[in-house]
Design a protein around this motif. Structure first.
Motif, PDB file in Angstrom:
ATOM      1  N   VAL A 188     -42.302 -20.411   2.338  1.00 38.28           N
ATOM      2  CA  VAL A 188     -43.592 -19.820   2.702  1.00 38.28           C
ATOM      3  C   VAL A 188     -43.403 -18.591   3.603  1.00 38.28           C
ATOM      4  O   VAL A 188     -43.958 -17.524   3.313  1.00 38.28           O
ATOM      5  CB  VAL A 188     -44.540 -20.875   3.326  1.00 38.28           C
ATOM      6  N   PRO A 189     -42.615 -18.672   4.696  1.00 33.59           N
ATOM      7  CA  PRO A 189     -42.407 -17.456   5.494  1.00 33.59           C
ATOM      8  C   PRO A 189     -41.733 -16.325   4.706  1.00 33.59           C
ATOM      9  O   PRO A 189     -42.088 -15.156   4.879  1.00 33.59           O
ATOM     10  CB  PRO A 189     -41.507 -17.915   6.646  1.00 33.59           C
ATOM     11  N   LEU A 190     -40.779 -16.678   3.834  1.00 36.08           N
ATOM     12  CA  LEU A 190     -40.135 -15.642   3.015  1.00 36.08           C
ATOM     13  C   LEU A 190     -41.174 -14.912   2.166  1.00 36.08           C
ATOM     14  O   LEU A 190     -41.160 -13.683   2.057  1.00 36.08           O
ATOM     15  CB  LEU A 190     -39.052 -16.246   2.112  1.00 36.08           C
ATOM     16  N   MET A 191     -42.073 -15.689   1.554  1.00 37.25           N
ATOM     17  CA  MET A 191     -43.102 -15.094   0.705  1.00 37.25           C
ATOM     18  C   MET A 191     -44.034 -14.206   1.537  1.00 37.25           C
ATOM     19  O   MET A 191     -44.367 -13.095   1.131  1.00 37.25           O
ATOM     20  CB  MET A 191     -43.911 -16.189   0.015  1.00 37.25           C
TER      21      MET A 191
ATOM     22  N   LEU B 258     -34.192 -23.690  -0.910  1.00 35.91           N
ATOM     23  CA  LEU B 258     -35.402 -23.411  -0.142  1.00 35.91           C
ATOM     24  C   LEU B 258     -36.323 -24.622  -0.090  1.00 35.91           C
ATOM     25  O   LEU B 258     -36.537 -25.297  -1.089  1.00 35.91           O
ATOM     26  CB  LEU B 258     -36.172 -22.243  -0.760  1.00 35.91           C
ATOM     27  N   THR B 259     -36.867 -24.858   1.088  1.00 33.84           N
ATOM     28  CA  THR B 259     -37.887 -25.876   1.282  1.00 33.84           C
ATOM     29  C   THR B 259     -39.205 -25.174   1.591  1.00 33.84           C
ATOM     30  O   THR B 259     -39.228 -23.963   1.867  1.00 33.84           O
ATOM     31  CB  THR B 259     -37.540 -26.789   2.476  1.00 33.84           C
ATOM     32  N   HIS B 260     -40.301 -25.930   1.582  1.00 34.79           N
ATOM     33  CA  HIS B 260     -41.625 -25.378   1.860  1.00 34.79           C
ATOM     34  C   HIS B 260     -41.645 -24.620   3.186  1.00 34.79           C
ATOM     35  O   HIS B 260     -42.205 -23.528   3.288  1.00 34.79           O
ATOM     36  CB  HIS B 260     -42.648 -26.522   1.876  1.00 34.79           C
ATOM     37  N   VAL B 261     -41.015 -25.191   4.194  1.00 40.80           N
ATOM     38  CA  VAL B 261     -40.987 -24.566   5.522  1.00 40.80           C
ATOM     39  C   VAL B 261     -40.239 -23.233   5.472  1.00 40.80           C
ATOM     40  O   VAL B 261     -40.477 -22.361   6.305  1.00 40.80           O
ATOM     41  CB  VAL B 261     -40.325 -25.537   6.535  1.00 40.80           C
ATOM     42  N   GLN B 262     -39.381 -23.049   4.485  1.00 43.08           N
ATOM     43  CA  GLN B 262     -38.605 -21.812   4.380  1.00 43.08           C
ATOM     44  C   GLN B 262     -39.204 -20.825   3.384  1.00 43.08           C
ATOM     45  O   GLN B 262     -39.247 -19.625   3.664  1.00 43.08           O
ATOM     46  CB  GLN B 262     -37.165 -22.147   3.988  1.00 43.08           C
TER      47      GLN B 262
END
Length: 171
Positions: A54-57, A48-52
Motif C-alpha cells: 500500500v505505501p509503495l502504491m 510484498l505484504t499489505h502493509v508494504q
C-alpha cells in the motif's frame, strides 16, 4: 420510485430489527478483508505484504511523500508507519531523502526496485477488484461506484460537522 431528501438522515437501521448480515460495517469489512487477502496472495511472490504494497502504491501514484502524509492517509500512527518504512528501506525499496528547502522534512522516494515492484500493484488490484465484481453489469458497477461515492461524501460531511462541533465545544 420516490427520491429521498438528501438532508434528512436515513432510518434504514433500527436497534430492534438489527441483522448483522445486512450491516454495512460487516459487509464492507468482509469485502475489504477479501480484497486485501487476494491482493496479498498475488503480491506475496514478490515479497510484498499489505502493509508494504500500500505505501509503495501511494508513493508510486504521488499521493504521499512523507511518513506523516502516509500515516494520515492510511489512518495509522506515525510510529507504525515508520516501522513499515524501515522494513521497506531495509529491502531497498524506499529511500528517505531530506528536503533541500526544509531540513526538518524527510521525503520518501521509491528506489528503482521499489518502483518496479510498485508497478505490479495496480495490475494485481485491478485483477482482484474485477474478480470481486464477477457477475456485475457495467451499469451495476457504475451504480455501485455512485452509491459508494455518495456514502463517502456523507461521511466527509459528518466529519466536517464533528470538527465544527468539537471546535465549538473547545471554545
Amino acid at each position: 420510485m420516490e427520491s429521498a431528501d438528501p438532508t434528512t438522515p436515513a432510518s434504514f437501521y433500527r436497534p430492534d430489527a438489527w441483522n448483522a448480515e445486512d450491516s454495512l460495517g460487516m459487509l464492507f469489512k468482509r469485502v475489504m478483508q477479501s480484497i486485501a487477502l487476494q491482493a496479498d496472495r498475488r503480491l506475496a511472490g514478490h515479497g510484498l505484504t499489505h502493509v508494504q504494497w500500500v505505501p509503495l502504491m501511494k508513493l508510486k501514484l504521488g499521493q504521499c511523500a512523507t511518513v506523516a502524509a502516509l500515516a494520515r492517509d492510511l489512518q495509522t500512527d506515525a510510529g507504525a508507519m515508520t516501522r513499515s518504512l524501515d522494513r521497506l528501506e531495509a529491502k531497498g525499496l524506499v529511500a528517505r531523502v531530506r528536503s533541500g528547502t526544509d531540513r526538518r522534512v524527510v521525503n520518501l522516494e521509491l528506489t528503482q526496485e521499489g518502483d518496479r515492484l510498485a508497478s505490479l500493484v495496480l495490475p494485481a488490484l485491478a485483477e482482484v477488484f474485477n474478480d470481486h465484481l464477477t457477475g456485475f453489469s457495467q451499469d451495476e458497477w457504475q451504480t455501485l461506484l455512485s452509491l459508494l461515492r455518495r456514502m463517502a461524501r456523507n461521511g466527509d460531511a459528518l466529519r466536517g460537522a464533528e470538527g465544527t462541533a468539537d471546535a465549538a465545544e473547545a471554545a
